[in-house]
Design a protein around this motif. Structure first.
Motif, PDB file in Angstrom:
ATOM      1  N   TYR A  63      -9.709   6.857  10.784  1.00 32.61           N
ATOM      2  CA  TYR A  63      -8.481   7.652  10.815  1.00 32.61           C
ATOM      3  C   TYR A  63      -8.248   8.108   9.383  1.00 32.61           C
ATOM      4  O   TYR A  63      -8.354   7.304   8.456  1.00 32.61           O
ATOM      5  N   ALA A 116       0.657   7.103  10.606  1.00 33.08           N
ATOM      6  CA  ALA A 116      -0.593   7.064   9.850  1.00 33.08           C
ATOM      7  C   ALA A 116      -0.859   5.653   9.333  1.00 33.08           C
ATOM      8  O   ALA A 116      -1.681   5.454   8.442  1.00 33.08           O
ATOM      9  N   GLY A 117      -0.129   4.671   9.880  1.00 31.71           N
ATOM     10  CA  GLY A 117      -0.354   3.278   9.492  1.00 31.71           C
ATOM     11  C   GLY A 117       0.315   2.882   8.199  1.00 31.71           C
ATOM     12  O   GLY A 117      -0.031   1.861   7.599  1.00 31.71           O
ATOM     13  N   GLU A 118       1.322   3.664   7.766  1.00 30.53           N
ATOM     14  CA  GLU A 118       2.011   3.347   6.511  1.00 30.53           C
ATOM     15  C   GLU A 118       2.751   2.009   6.622  1.00 30.53           C
ATOM     16  O   GLU A 118       3.275   1.661   7.683  1.00 30.53           O
ATOM     17  N   THR A 119       2.828   1.297   5.491  1.00 28.77           N
ATOM     18  CA  THR A 119       3.574   0.040   5.460  1.00 28.77           C
ATOM     19  C   THR A 119       4.668   0.087   4.386  1.00 28.77           C
ATOM     20  O   THR A 119       5.437  -0.851   4.252  1.00 28.77           O
ATOM     21  N   LEU A 167       0.857  -1.189   0.000  1.00 26.48           N
ATOM     22  CA  LEU A 167       0.000   0.000   0.000  1.00 26.48           C
ATOM     23  C   LEU A 167       0.888   1.231   0.000  1.00 26.48           C
ATOM     24  O   LEU A 167       1.811   1.328   0.816  1.00 26.48           O
ATOM     25  N   ARG A 168       0.641   2.131  -0.916  1.00 28.24           N
ATOM     26  CA  ARG A 168       1.437   3.355  -0.971  1.00 28.24           C
ATOM     27  C   ARG A 168       0.563   4.604  -0.891  1.00 28.24           C
ATOM     28  O   ARG A 168      -0.548   4.611  -1.392  1.00 28.24           O
ATOM     29  N   TYR A 169       1.137   5.622  -0.245  1.00 31.00           N
ATOM     30  CA  TYR A 169       0.476   6.922  -0.069  1.00 31.00           C
ATOM     31  C   TYR A 169      -0.833   6.798   0.699  1.00 31.00           C
ATOM     32  O   TYR A 169      -1.781   7.553   0.467  1.00 31.00           O
ATOM     33  N   MET A 170      -0.869   5.806   1.566  1.00 31.00           N
ATOM     34  CA  MET A 170      -2.049   5.567   2.391  1.00 31.00           C
ATOM     35  C   MET A 170      -1.606   4.669   3.539  1.00 31.00           C
ATOM     36  O   MET A 170      -0.554   4.040   3.459  1.00 31.00           O
ATOM     37  N   GLY A 171      -2.396   4.606   4.601  1.00 30.41           N
ATOM     38  CA  GLY A 171      -2.018   3.797   5.757  1.00 30.41           C
ATOM     39  C   GLY A 171      -3.029   2.709   6.066  1.00 30.41           C
ATOM     40  O   GLY A 171      -4.131   2.678   5.511  1.00 30.41           O
ATOM     41  N   VAL A 172      -2.642   1.825   6.969  1.00 30.04           N
ATOM     42  CA  VAL A 172      -3.500   0.717   7.384  1.00 30.04           C
ATOM     43  C   VAL A 172      -4.065   1.020   8.769  1.00 30.04           C
ATOM     44  O   VAL A 172      -3.351   1.500   9.648  1.00 30.04           O
ATOM     45  N   ALA A 173      -5.338   0.755   8.936  1.00 32.66           N
ATOM     46  CA  ALA A 173      -5.980   0.865  10.248  1.00 32.66           C
ATOM     47  C   ALA A 173      -6.971  -0.279  10.360  1.00 32.66           C
ATOM     48  O   ALA A 173      -7.584  -0.674   9.369  1.00 32.66           O
ATOM     49  N   THR A 229      -6.696   6.105   5.753  1.00 35.97           N
ATOM     50  CA  THR A 229      -6.372   4.716   6.081  1.00 35.97           C
ATOM     51  C   THR A 229      -7.516   3.798   5.655  1.00 35.97           C
ATOM     52  O   THR A 229      -8.614   4.251   5.331  1.00 35.97           O
ATOM     53  N   VAL A 249      -1.381  -3.504  11.837  1.00 40.33           N
ATOM     54  CA  VAL A 249      -0.947  -2.114  11.825  1.00 40.33           C
ATOM     55  C   VAL A 249      -2.124  -1.228  12.184  1.00 40.33           C
ATOM     56  O   VAL A 249      -3.249  -1.458  11.738  1.00 40.33           O
ATOM     57  N   CYS A 250      -1.853  -0.239  12.995  1.00 41.98           N
ATOM     58  CA  CYS A 250      -2.893   0.700  13.428  1.00 41.98           C
ATOM     59  C   CYS A 250      -2.237   2.063  13.626  1.00 41.98           C
ATOM     60  O   CYS A 250      -1.117   2.130  14.109  1.00 41.98           O
ATOM     61  N   PRO A 251      -2.906   3.138  13.214  1.00 43.43           N
ATOM     62  CA  PRO A 251      -2.289   4.457  13.379  1.00 43.43           C
ATOM     63  C   PRO A 251      -2.040   4.798  14.854  1.00 43.43           C
ATOM     64  O   PRO A 251      -2.634   4.214  15.750  1.00 43.43           O
TER      65      PRO A 251
END
Lengths: 144, 167
Positions: A70, B123-126, A58-64, A73, B84-86
């Protein structure tokens, strides 16, 4: 302390719930966000009925995790042998649509002999694809 | 559990009633202690979050010993048996990635520093886009909880060395 968190969560979920009913669409995704399958590669041959690892990129975004609202994500969904589901609804949860609501970024799967497709689709805190949706290329793996 | 508290004889002797009361009081105390025990750790051990057994963090890419031309690279951050969590969100068995560049592990009972050598991915980036000057560099990942504090036991990757070559 716990009670306070519970109340806060309840209020928050009620607010999100209301918002979702009103809009009935996924959370906004940032521009440039994209999902990809880090492994296996497109066209890769894997051993049938034997677990292999799938890496979620995943790029330019996050995991939640699911239920966590949030900005920018979402959580991963792995689509196996199926096309993209409707983009304005909750992603189905079944053998063809695996949810990774605990924030996982990889998994182990095994496939019976034959050609199979894999594709990633991000879902927001309510399991609805983002707007615009964030999904990977659909790849083919051959199990034998 | 409740069933054992009920006397089997219809008219219990004073002695057994007394024992029964003592048992009830004891079970109540045990219950109270267990409830307090469930709540207290939040306050008492606010500086560490438990990590699940088998949790493992690792650098998917680059591999140890990689030579990078130009210095710009994506670091792909891997995590097993955990999610993963922010930052700021307490969710069981999760954390967020921190990339340590050219530095050793920080203190494991404190907030991970935030500077050029300790990059936070709150921000939860991987996947992390970084740029390094020419030369040898070390990369290592450490997972932080919602407060940026390493877990107990801590979850961190092997430290790898890469070489950046000027193009």
């Amino acid at each position: 302390m716990y009670k306070f968190i519970a109340v806060a969560a309840l209020v928050a979920s009620a607010t999100w719930g209301a918002a979702d009913f009103a809009v009935a669409a996924g959370a906004a995704s940032p521009s440039g966000a994209h999902a990809y399958i880090g492994y296996p590669n497109d066209g890769q041959v894997v051993t049938a009925n034997k677990p292999f690892r799938v890496w979620f990129g995943l790029r330019y975004m996050g995991v939640a995790p699911k239920g966590v609202k949030y900005p920018n994500t979402g959580h991963h969904h792995l689509l196996i042998d199926t096309d993209l589901p409707p983009m304005d609804q909750e992603i189905p949860s079944d053998r063809n649509h695996l949810h990774f609501g605990a924030g996982e970024t990889e998994t182990m799967i095994q496939l019976p002999p034959g050609k199979h497709t894999l594709q990633l689709l991000m879902g927001d805190d309510m399991h609805v694809p983002h707007n615009p949706p964030v999904y990977s290329k659909k790849i083919t793996v051959i199990a034998r | 559990m409740r069933r054992t508290d009920v006397p089997a004889v219809p008219n219990p002797s004073p002695g057994s009633t007394l024992r029964l009361c003592a048992l009830r009081a004891l079970s109540r105390t045990v219950l109270a202690v267990s409830i307090v025990g469930m709540v207290l750790p939040v306050a008492a051990f606010a500086d560490s979050t438990a990590s699940p057994a088998g949790a493992e963090e690792y650098i998917i890419w680059p591999p140890d010993g990689a030579v990078i031309h130009g210095g710009k690279l994506w670091v792909r951050m891997g995590l097993r048996n955990m999610g993963v969590c922010p930052k700021g969100v307490a969710f069981p068995n999760t954390g967020h990635h921190h990339l340590l560049i050219d530095t050793d592990l920080p203190a494991l009972d404190q907030e991970i520093p935030s500077d050029r050598n300790h990059l936070h991915f709150g921000a939860g980036e991987t996947d992390a886009r970084i740029e390094l000057p020419p030369g040898k560099h070390t990369l290592q990942l450490i997972l932080g909880d919602h407060n940026h504090v390493p877990h107990a036991p801590p979850v961190y990757s092997k430290k790898i060395t890469i070489t950046v070559q000027k193009d």
